[in-house]
Write a protein that holds these residues in place. Structure first.
Motif, PDB file in Angstrom:
ATOM      1  N   ALA A  73     -50.487   2.958  44.517  1.00 33.37           N
ATOM      2  CA  ALA A  73     -50.621   4.202  45.284  1.00 33.37           C
ATOM      3  C   ALA A  73     -51.333   5.292  44.486  1.00 33.37           C
ATOM      4  O   ALA A  73     -52.128   6.051  45.027  1.00 33.37           O
ATOM      5  N   ALA A  74     -51.040   5.368  43.198  1.00 31.14           N
ATOM      6  CA  ALA A  74     -51.549   6.492  42.398  1.00 31.14           C
ATOM      7  C   ALA A  74     -52.881   6.172  41.724  1.00 31.14           C
ATOM      8  O   ALA A  74     -53.664   7.070  41.449  1.00 31.14           O
ATOM      9  N   LEU A  75     -53.115   4.927  41.402  1.00 28.11           N
ATOM     10  CA  LEU A  75     -54.277   4.545  40.582  1.00 28.11           C
ATOM     11  C   LEU A  75     -54.437   5.539  39.429  1.00 28.11           C
ATOM     12  O   LEU A  75     -55.455   6.239  39.327  1.00 28.11           O
ATOM     13  N   PRO A  76     -53.424   5.614  38.558  1.00 28.39           N
ATOM     14  CA  PRO A  76     -53.401   6.688  37.560  1.00 28.39           C
ATOM     15  C   PRO A  76     -54.517   6.580  36.526  1.00 28.39           C
ATOM     16  O   PRO A  76     -54.794   5.496  36.020  1.00 28.39           O
ATOM     17  N   HIS A  77     -55.153   7.679  36.266  1.00 27.31           N
ATOM     18  CA  HIS A  77     -56.093   7.806  35.148  1.00 27.31           C
ATOM     19  C   HIS A  77     -55.312   8.346  33.950  1.00 27.31           C
ATOM     20  O   HIS A  77     -55.243   7.701  32.909  1.00 27.31           O
ATOM     21  N   THR A  78     -54.697   9.521  34.112  1.00 29.99           N
ATOM     22  CA  THR A  78     -53.855  10.090  33.062  1.00 29.99           C
ATOM     23  C   THR A  78     -52.585  10.654  33.691  1.00 29.99           C
ATOM     24  O   THR A  78     -52.653  11.424  34.648  1.00 29.99           O
ATOM     25  N   VAL A  79     -51.452  10.219  33.161  1.00 36.02           N
ATOM     26  CA  VAL A  79     -50.169  10.752  33.613  1.00 36.02           C
ATOM     27  C   VAL A  79     -49.737  11.818  32.620  1.00 36.02           C
ATOM     28  O   VAL A  79     -49.648  11.546  31.414  1.00 36.02           O
ATOM     29  N   TYR A 190     -55.057   1.870  48.799  1.00 35.70           N
ATOM     30  CA  TYR A 190     -53.635   1.511  48.829  1.00 35.70           C
ATOM     31  C   TYR A 190     -53.352   0.569  50.010  1.00 35.70           C
ATOM     32  O   TYR A 190     -52.712  -0.469  49.842  1.00 35.70           O
ATOM     33  N   ASP A 191     -53.854   0.928  51.187  1.00 31.71           N
ATOM     34  CA  ASP A 191     -53.631   0.095  52.374  1.00 31.71           C
ATOM     35  C   ASP A 191     -54.218  -1.306  52.183  1.00 31.71           C
ATOM     36  O   ASP A 191     -53.584  -2.309  52.500  1.00 31.71           O
ATOM     37  N   LEU A 192     -55.434  -1.345  51.657  1.00 29.59           N
ATOM     38  CA  LEU A 192     -56.092  -2.633  51.435  1.00 29.59           C
ATOM     39  C   LEU A 192     -55.303  -3.459  50.418  1.00 29.59           C
ATOM     40  O   LEU A 192     -55.053  -4.650  50.631  1.00 29.59           O
ATOM     41  N   VAL A 196     -53.691  -7.149  50.899  1.00 28.05           N
ATOM     42  CA  VAL A 196     -54.134  -8.260  50.047  1.00 28.05           C
ATOM     43  C   VAL A 196     -52.920  -8.903  49.364  1.00 28.05           C
ATOM     44  O   VAL A 196     -52.816 -10.131  49.290  1.00 28.05           O
ATOM     45  N   GLN A 197     -52.002  -8.069  48.884  1.00 24.68           N
ATOM     46  CA  GLN A 197     -50.792  -8.596  48.230  1.00 24.68           C
ATOM     47  C   GLN A 197     -49.994  -9.486  49.187  1.00 24.68           C
ATOM     48  O   GLN A 197     -49.507 -10.552  48.818  1.00 24.68           O
ATOM     49  N   LYS A 198     -49.868  -9.016  50.427  1.00 19.07           N
ATOM     50  CA  LYS A 198     -49.097  -9.739  51.431  1.00 19.07           C
ATOM     51  C   LYS A 198     -49.779 -11.073  51.780  1.00 19.07           C
ATOM     52  O   LYS A 198     -49.132 -12.118  51.831  1.00 19.07           O
ATOM     53  N   LEU A 199     -51.091 -10.993  52.034  1.00 17.63           N
ATOM     54  CA  LEU A 199     -51.850 -12.207  52.359  1.00 17.63           C
ATOM     55  C   LEU A 199     -51.820 -13.197  51.208  1.00 17.63           C
ATOM     56  O   LEU A 199     -51.709 -14.408  51.405  1.00 17.63           O
ATOM     57  N   VAL A 216     -63.499  -7.337  47.550  1.00 19.24           N
ATOM     58  CA  VAL A 216     -63.796  -6.082  48.272  1.00 19.24           C
ATOM     59  C   VAL A 216     -62.998  -4.939  47.659  1.00 19.24           C
ATOM     60  O   VAL A 216     -63.529  -3.857  47.395  1.00 19.24           O
ATOM     61  N   TYR A 217     -61.715  -5.193  47.404  1.00 15.07           N
ATOM     62  CA  TYR A 217     -60.860  -4.162  46.803  1.00 15.07           C
ATOM     63  C   TYR A 217     -61.450  -3.684  45.477  1.00 15.07           C
ATOM     64  O   TYR A 217     -61.654  -2.491  45.253  1.00 15.07           O
ATOM     65  N   HIS A 218     -61.743  -4.632  44.592  1.00 12.60           N
ATOM     66  CA  HIS A 218     -62.239  -4.245  43.267  1.00 12.60           C
ATOM     67  C   HIS A 218     -63.611  -3.584  43.338  1.00 12.60           C
ATOM     68  O   HIS A 218     -63.904  -2.665  42.565  1.00 12.60           O
ATOM     69  N   ASN A 219     -64.411  -4.016  44.293  1.00 11.83           N
ATOM     70  CA  ASN A 219     -65.738  -3.410  44.408  1.00 11.83           C
ATOM     71  C   ASN A 219     -65.662  -1.992  44.959  1.00 11.83           C
ATOM     72  O   ASN A 219     -66.456  -1.125  44.576  1.00 11.83           O
ATOM     73  N   LEU A 220     -64.673  -1.731  45.809  1.00 14.23           N
ATOM     74  CA  LEU A 220     -64.462  -0.352  46.273  1.00 14.23           C
ATOM     75  C   LEU A 220     -63.940   0.521  45.128  1.00 14.23           C
ATOM     76  O   LEU A 220     -64.352   1.668  44.980  1.00 14.23           O
ATOM     77  N   VAL A 221     -63.016  -0.040  44.320  1.00 11.43           N
ATOM     78  CA  VAL A 221     -62.520   0.712  43.148  1.00 11.43           C
ATOM     79  C   VAL A 221     -63.705   1.041  42.240  1.00 11.43           C
ATOM     80  O   VAL A 221     -63.865   2.180  41.779  1.00 11.43           O
TER      81      VAL A 221
END
Ligand code: NI
Length: 227
Positions: A73-79, A190-192, A196-199, A216-221
């Motif tokens: 959900a967060a895709l954290p860069h720096t916490v 997050y939705d994607l 993907v995890q479920k599939l 697709v997920y990684h290419n969007l990231v």
């Protein structure tokens, strides 16, 4: 992105952490306030540089980095190193917005606050009031989660902690800069990822469509992240 994440810490770990830090020395919560927030903030906070704070920060950060829902959900860069606050009877934090930029003096880190989080360390039945209220286009939502659960919400939102009228509320809170600045792009990822995890669980990681969607997920990231 407004997401409740259960059991970031187990209830037992959250209550043990609460007990440890409750016995430490606390200071006025305005130690970390931006100018706008100071006038509406009445609470106490663990000093940022105390050894007890460092140990607690380490425990929470390790839990966050092992939490798949948080990372997705967060895709954290720096916490920003987590902080701890405490509201006794009559204490409150009025409506405010978190500062856009946070400086961490000890490390020299500077982050843009994309997401804010509250990790509850007190069970809801142990205090009255002390709800975290978050305003948005969805209206006002109110949160008071079990010890160990966390709410992740947009730092752009106006929010407040209602006055505690009985007992005491001790929580952990922090801000983070996401790899993906745009909230809509972050939500799409997050939705994607969830799908993907479920599939992937249903069909196996090497299923050709799972592989394609993972790409697709990684290419969007790749396209949207500022690493
Ligand atoms: Ni705030």
């Amino acid at each position: 992105m407004l997401l409740a994440i259960p059991e970031v810490l187990t209830r037992a770990a959250a209550l043990a952490l609460r007990e440890t830090i409750a016995a430490a020395e606390w200071v006025d919560g305005n130690a970390t306030s931006g100018a706008g927030a100071a006038s509406v903030k009445r609470n106490r906070q663990l000093p940022e540089d105390a050894p007890v704070t460092r140990a607690a920060q380490g425990q929470v950060t390790a839990a966050l980095m092992g939490n798949a829902a948080f990372l997705s959900a967060a895709l954290p860069h720096t916490v920003f190193p987590p902080l701890f606050n405490r509201y006794g009877e009559g204490e409150t934090f009025g409506l405010h917005v978190d500062n856009a930029i946070r400086f961490h003096t000890a490390s020299g880190a500077r982050i843009r606050t994309d997401l804010s989080a509250t990790l509850f360390l007190t069970d809801p039945e142990d205090y009255e009031g002390g709800e975290l209220e978050i305003e948005g286009s969805f209206g006002t939502l109110s949160y008071k989660l079990p010890a160990g659960h966390m709410i992740l919400y947009p730092s752009t939102s106006l929010h407040r902690v209602t006055p505690v009228t009985r007992g005491e509320r001790i929580s952990c809170f922090f801000w983070l800069q996401s790899l993906v600045a745009d909230p809509m792009e972050r939500e799409i990822l997050y939705d994607l990822d969830q799908s993907v995890q479920k599939l992937s669980a249903e069909r196996g990681k090497s299923d050709s469509e799972v592989l394609r969607l993972t790409a697709v997920y990684h290419n969007l990231v790749r396209r949207w992240a500022e690493a």
